[in-house]
Design a protein around this motif. Structure first.
Motif, PDB file in Angstrom:
ATOM      1  N   PRO A 120      31.975  38.304  44.855  1.00  0.00           N
ATOM      2  CA  PRO A 120      30.698  37.602  44.928  1.00  0.00           C
ATOM      3  C   PRO A 120      30.474  36.857  46.233  1.00  0.00           C
ATOM      4  CG  PRO A 120      32.271  36.303  43.694  1.00  0.00           C
ATOM      5  CD  PRO A 120      32.976  37.584  44.062  1.00  0.00           C
ATOM      6  N   LYS A 121      29.256  36.358  46.405  1.00  0.00           N
ATOM      7  CA  LYS A 121      28.939  35.504  47.540  1.00  0.00           C
ATOM      8  C   LYS A 121      29.765  34.220  47.455  1.00  0.00           C
ATOM      9  CE  LYS A 121      24.328  36.697  49.174  1.00  0.00           C
ATOM     10  NZ  LYS A 121      22.970  36.178  49.462  1.00  0.00           N
ATOM     11  N   GLY A 122      30.106  33.705  48.607  1.00  0.00           N
ATOM     12  CA  GLY A 122      30.918  32.492  48.661  1.00  0.00           C
ATOM     13  C   GLY A 122      32.388  32.778  48.849  1.00  0.00           C
ATOM     14  N   CYS A 123      32.777  34.031  48.668  1.00  0.00           N
ATOM     15  CA  CYS A 123      34.164  34.452  48.863  1.00  0.00           C
ATOM     16  C   CYS A 123      34.329  34.951  50.297  1.00  0.00           C
ATOM     17  CB  CYS A 123      34.515  35.550  47.862  1.00  0.00           C
ATOM     18  SG  CYS A 123      36.255  36.032  47.862  1.00  0.00           S
ATOM     19  N   LEU A 124      35.409  34.528  50.950  1.00  0.00           N
ATOM     20  CA  LEU A 124      35.719  35.036  52.280  1.00  0.00           C
ATOM     21  C   LEU A 124      36.439  36.362  52.130  1.00  0.00           C
ATOM     22  CD1 LEU A 124      35.961  34.827  55.353  1.00  0.00           C
ATOM     23  CD2 LEU A 124      38.007  33.412  55.024  1.00  0.00           C
ATOM     24  N   LYS A 181      44.394  31.102  40.452  1.00  0.00           N
ATOM     25  CA  LYS A 181      44.332  32.033  41.581  1.00  0.00           C
ATOM     26  C   LYS A 181      43.025  31.864  42.341  1.00  0.00           C
ATOM     27  CE  LYS A 181      44.601  36.917  42.857  1.00  0.00           C
ATOM     28  NZ  LYS A 181      44.869  38.297  42.420  1.00  0.00           N
ATOM     29  N   VAL A 182      43.126  31.692  43.658  1.00  0.00           N
ATOM     30  CA  VAL A 182      41.937  31.562  44.503  1.00  0.00           C
ATOM     31  C   VAL A 182      41.869  32.635  45.586  1.00  0.00           C
ATOM     32  CG1 VAL A 182      41.622  29.088  44.135  1.00  0.00           C
ATOM     33  CG2 VAL A 182      43.113  29.880  45.996  1.00  0.00           C
ATOM     34  N   GLY A 183      42.862  33.513  45.626  1.00  0.00           N
ATOM     35  CA  GLY A 183      42.825  34.540  46.663  1.00  0.00           C
ATOM     36  C   GLY A 183      43.975  35.516  46.546  1.00  0.00           C
ATOM     37  N   LEU A 204      39.459  35.247  49.682  1.00  0.00           N
ATOM     38  CA  LEU A 204      39.717  33.840  49.416  1.00  0.00           C
ATOM     39  C   LEU A 204      38.453  33.189  48.867  1.00  0.00           C
ATOM     40  CD1 LEU A 204      41.761  31.460  49.708  1.00  0.00           C
ATOM     41  CD2 LEU A 204      40.739  31.038  51.956  1.00  0.00           C
ATOM     42  N   ASN A 205      38.565  32.574  47.685  1.00  0.00           N
ATOM     43  CA  ASN A 205      37.421  31.905  47.073  1.00  0.00           C
ATOM     44  C   ASN A 205      37.143  30.595  47.810  1.00  0.00           C
ATOM     45  OD1 ASN A 205      37.604  33.965  45.214  1.00  0.00           O
ATOM     46  ND2 ASN A 205      38.338  32.682  43.539  1.00  0.00           N
ATOM     47  N   VAL A 206      36.066  30.575  48.569  1.00  0.00           N
ATOM     48  CA  VAL A 206      35.712  29.381  49.338  1.00  0.00           C
ATOM     49  C   VAL A 206      34.641  28.565  48.612  1.00  0.00           C
ATOM     50  CG1 VAL A 206      34.828  28.501  51.540  1.00  0.00           C
ATOM     51  CG2 VAL A 206      36.323  30.511  51.505  1.00  0.00           C
ATOM     52  N   SER A 207      33.536  29.223  48.236  1.00  0.00           N
ATOM     53  CA  SER A 207      32.433  28.517  47.570  1.00  0.00           C
ATOM     54  C   SER A 207      32.084  29.099  46.208  1.00  0.00           C
ATOM     55  CB  SER A 207      31.188  28.528  48.466  1.00  0.00           C
ATOM     56  OG  SER A 207      31.445  27.880  49.695  1.00  0.00           O
ATOM     57  N   ASN A 208      32.729  30.164  45.812  1.00  0.00           N
ATOM     58  CA  ASN A 208      32.427  30.795  44.521  1.00  0.00           C
ATOM     59  C   ASN A 208      33.389  30.280  43.454  1.00  0.00           C
ATOM     60  OD1 ASN A 208      34.284  32.373  46.243  1.00  0.00           O
ATOM     61  ND2 ASN A 208      34.585  33.586  44.385  1.00  0.00           N
ATOM     62  N   GLU A 209      32.874  29.539  42.475  1.00  0.00           N
ATOM     63  CA  GLU A 209      33.717  28.948  41.440  1.00  0.00           C
ATOM     64  C   GLU A 209      34.198  29.978  40.421  1.00  0.00           C
ATOM     65  OE1 GLU A 209      32.697  25.147  39.784  1.00  0.00           O
ATOM     66  OE2 GLU A 209      31.201  24.817  41.342  1.00  0.00           O
ATOM     67  N   LYS A 210      33.529  31.111  40.321  1.00  0.00           N
ATOM     68  CA  LYS A 210      33.951  32.151  39.396  1.00  0.00           C
ATOM     69  C   LYS A 210      34.582  33.290  40.173  1.00  0.00           C
ATOM     70  CE  LYS A 210      30.517  31.010  35.864  1.00  0.00           C
ATOM     71  NZ  LYS A 210      29.403  31.503  35.031  1.00  0.00           N
ATOM     72  N   PRO A 211      35.574  33.982  39.596  1.00  0.00           N
ATOM     73  CA  PRO A 211      35.996  33.941  38.181  1.00  0.00           C
ATOM     74  C   PRO A 211      37.007  32.843  37.847  1.00  0.00           C
ATOM     75  CG  PRO A 211      37.171  35.658  39.331  1.00  0.00           C
ATOM     76  CD  PRO A 211      36.209  35.089  40.323  1.00  0.00           C
ATOM     77  N   THR A 212      37.549  32.128  38.835  1.00  0.00           N
ATOM     78  CA  THR A 212      38.548  31.098  38.523  1.00  0.00           C
ATOM     79  C   THR A 212      38.069  29.739  39.032  1.00  0.00           C
ATOM     80  OG1 THR A 212      39.757  31.679  40.567  1.00  0.00           O
ATOM     81  CG2 THR A 212      40.488  32.709  38.506  1.00  0.00           C
ATOM     82  N   ALA A 217      35.090  23.641  45.319  1.00  0.00           N
ATOM     83  CA  ALA A 217      34.999  22.985  44.007  1.00  0.00           C
ATOM     84  C   ALA A 217      36.144  21.994  43.830  1.00  0.00           C
ATOM     85  CB  ALA A 217      35.018  24.029  42.894  1.00  0.00           C
ATOM     86  N   THR A 218      37.333  22.388  44.258  1.00  0.00           N
ATOM     87  CA  THR A 218      38.484  21.490  44.177  1.00  0.00           C
ATOM     88  C   THR A 218      38.321  20.313  45.120  1.00  0.00           C
ATOM     89  OG1 THR A 218      39.889  23.382  43.636  1.00  0.00           O
ATOM     90  CG2 THR A 218      40.994  21.377  44.372  1.00  0.00           C
TER      91      THR A 218
END
Length: 331
Positions: A120-124, A181-183, A204-212, A217-218
């Motif tokens: 998704p958007k927000g993921c690097l 897991k964030v990446g 790497l999940n930067v701004s996308n809170e889903k799926p984890t 957010a942290t």
């Protein structure tokens, strides 16, 4: 509908020479794509003055922060792409070493065991090229990539004066934050002309809170003042760190990076269950061993309760590498 489904790939370099290469690459029309949707190639200079999506990857900002001599300097960017990993791996011979492909959204992202998912958007989301000659160290480069990600996040937090996001490495190639897991890292290689062509991919999940969950957010839970990490800063910081770590890795071996790596991973002293065959080889017996580190080949080094050292291998049947571990005794 066709215009909506078409992908755009923007080529850009940090220097004039790299921008000239981008022009040559576009003019010669040599890039190949596995995606069935058409891909339109353009230069960053051709669209710089056009209205761009403020949520899209900011190429100019990334280039301003980047300070490498090789890695990350030639960039391919797409708002929506099948897979960045496919772009770099299938065009490896046409690209300079260190070339990177980044996308805002992936529709056919790749993971272990050929798993495919939409990112998704927000993921690097990016993949880049590495070339190596010694096949014995190729399996270890994924650990250098993982370490560079954690060091990049740490470096950005320090420079911004905000609380450190303690991203950890779960062996062999997952990234965790606060137990979630964030990446993840994916490294594949092919052998050609006496060299190993390695394609390294990072999500790497930067701004996308889903799926984890995600970094921002942290961060918002911890700091009263609104702070947000940007994908462009993280990717530039990653290459700045990776280039230095990779130089040490190639010159001195991974053992020189092990102290830093072990500070970042989750497994020192972890007790895990391994599966062994009994003396008659007709029954599986479970035993407990304690992880000590990594072997020279990149597998887990552990010690059994009777003091024997062993190398742990995944059984290949589980998505969780720590389920069904098989051990091989070391001399």
């Amino acid at each position: 509908m066709e215009a909506e489904s078409a992908s755009v790939l923007v080529l850009c370099g940090k220097s004039n020479a790299e921008n000239e290469f981008a022009l040559s690459l576009k003019s010669n029309n040599v890039l190949r794509f596995l995606d069935s949707n058409p891909v339109s190639i353009c230069l960053h200079s051709e669209i710089r003055n056009l209205h761009c999506d403020s949520e899209g990857f900011q190429v100019d900002h990334y280039m301003d922060v980047l300070s490498t001599s090789q890695f990350g300097r030639f960039l391919m960017y797409s708002p929506r792409l099948g897979s960045t990993h496919d772009v770099v791996s299938h065009n490896f011979g046409e690209l300079p070493i260190g070339a990177v492909c980044v996308a805002d959204v992936q529709t056919k992202g790749r993971g272990r065991s050929k798993n495919v998912w939409e990112s998704p958007k927000g993921c690097l989301l990016f993949s880049f090229t590495i070339q190596m000659e010694d096949g014995r160290v190729v399996p270890l480069v994924q650990y250098v990539v993982s370490l560079a990600v954690t060091e990049a996040v740490k470096d950005i937090c320090q420079k911004k004066g905000i609380q450190h996001l303690d991203v950890k490495i779960k062996w062999p190639n997952d990234l965790y934050l606060d137990g979630l897991k964030v990446g993840g890292i994916l490294c594949t290689s092919t052998y050609k002309s006496n060299k190993f062509n390695v394609s390294a991919g990072i999500g790497l999940n930067v701004s996308n809170e889903k799926p984890t969950t995600c970094l921002n957010a942290t961060l918002q839970k911890w700091t009263p003042v609104a702070h947000e990490l940007q994908r462009e800063d993280i990717m530039a910081a990653f290459f700045n760190k990776f280039e230095d770590l990779y130089t040490v890795f190639m010159g001195q071996g991974f053992q020189s990076l092990e102290p830093l790596y072990y500070k970042t991973w989750l497994h020192s002293g972890q007790r895990v269950i391994v599966q062994d065959k009994n003396d008659n080889q007709d029954q599986v017996v479970e035993n407990v061993v304690t992880i000590q580190g990594l072997t020279s080949s990149g597998y887990l080094l552990a010690i059994s309760e009777d003091g024997q050292t062993c190398e742990l291998h995944p059984d290949g049947n589980s998505l969780d590498f720590f389920k069904g571990l098989i051990r091989r005794k070391l001399a």
